[in-house]
Scaffold this active site. Structure first.
Site: not given
Ligand code: NAP
Length: 247
Positions: A155
């Site tokens: 990651y």
């Molecule tokens: P999340 O709640 O897990 O949502 C992930 C999204 O990406 C969902 O819409 C998912 O679709 C989609 N996705 C995952 N795998 C995929 C694939 N193989 N192909 C197409 N779509 C895919 O994640 P989040 O926490 O909102 O994270 C969003 C971004 O913020 C990411 O880049 C993450 O690295 C970054 N980030 C998050 C945090 C945090 O604390 N949450 C911190 C730092 C950075 P499905 O619903 O269909 O699975």
């Protein structure tokens, strides 16, 4: 005020979490948005319905970015639907369960890199070829690139690649008035965060956050909207740390 009226936007991973908030915010600002999701059809449909309720124009496409050709297919589908491209937000990301590097498989590394880094290269390359002048690219990173968490090697490596792609693209596309930035969230309350942390881990994240709470998806979406909008015109090649002050 619909500052993005007439703009065509693509958001990856818009069905849940931060991506969902970004889709709804860009649509509220007047952009026409195409987003993809991998599995969560019901959640994606709900985002489309919510956007419609708010007067927005949003389309969901099912495409797993780990599959060969999916990123190109997303951009082609968006082009057909939108007739052009002004805004690209690379938000989709995947992770594996936390485990030491020594126990991480090559297949796991390949999958995480395919979704989190290679798809970013492919969509940004598409934008370099087809985005209208004056466009905006925002890639979502993580504070783990400066505070690498043990047990997260693929990651963190994938997000390092995303940040470097962002910097190179900003230099290549600047002459066309296209800005390219990354937004780096801290602990943000989504499925991804809760899957990777115990309640004690979440409490520790709050304790090290000067603003004293977990981030909300909207906290990050508002920063993305600023960069994607007219007021972001003079910022490019930046990693914007939207993390409540952790770093
Ligand atoms: P999340 O709640 O897990 O949502 C992930 C999204 O990406 C969902 O819409 C998912 O679709 C989609 N996705 C995952 N795998 C995929 C694939 N193989 N192909 C197409 N779509 C895919 O994640 P989040 O926490 O909102 O994270 C969003 C971004 O913020 C990411 O880049 C993450 O690295 C970054 N980030 C998050 C945090 C945090 O604390 N949450 C911190 C730092 C950075 P499905 O619903 O269909 O699975």
């Amino acid at each position: 005020m619909a500052v993005l009226a007439g703009k065509a936007a693509v958001v990856t991973g818009g069905s849940r979490g931060i991506g969902r908030a970004i889709v709804l915010r860009l649509a509220r600002d007047g952009a026409q948005v195409v987003f993809n999701y991998a599995r969560s059809r019901d959640a994606a449909d709900e985002v489309v319905r919510q956007a419609e309720k708010e007067g927005g124009n949003v389309t969901a496409v099912q495409l797993d970015l780990a599959e060969p050709g999916a990123a190109e297919e997303l951009m082609a589908a968006a082009e057909r639907r939108l007739g052009g491209l002004d805004i690209l937000v690379n938000n989709a990301a995947t992770n594996i369960d936390v485990r030491p590097l020594a126990e991480t498989t090559e297949a796991e590394f390949d999958r995480v890199m395919a979704v989190n880094a290679k798809s970013v290269f492919l969509t940004v390359r598409h934008a370099a070829r087809h985005m209208r002048d004056g466009g905006r690219i925002v890639n979502i990173s993580t504070l783990n690139t400066v505070r690498p968490a043990p047990g997260n090697a693929p990651y963190v490596a994938s997000k390092g690649a995303l940040e470097q792609l962002t910097l190179v693209a900003s230099r290549e596309l600047g002459p066309r008035g296209i800005t390219v930035n990354a937004v780096s969230p801290g602990a943000t309350d989504t499925d991804l965060l809760r899957a990777a942390n115990t309640p004690e881990g979440l409490a520790r994240a709050v304790a090290v956050t000067p603003l004293g709470r977990l981030g909300r998806p909207e906290d990050v979406a508002d920063v993305v909207a600023f960069l994607a909008g007219p007021d972001g015109r003079w910022l490019t090649g930046q990693i914007v740390r939207a993390n409540g002050g952790i770093i």
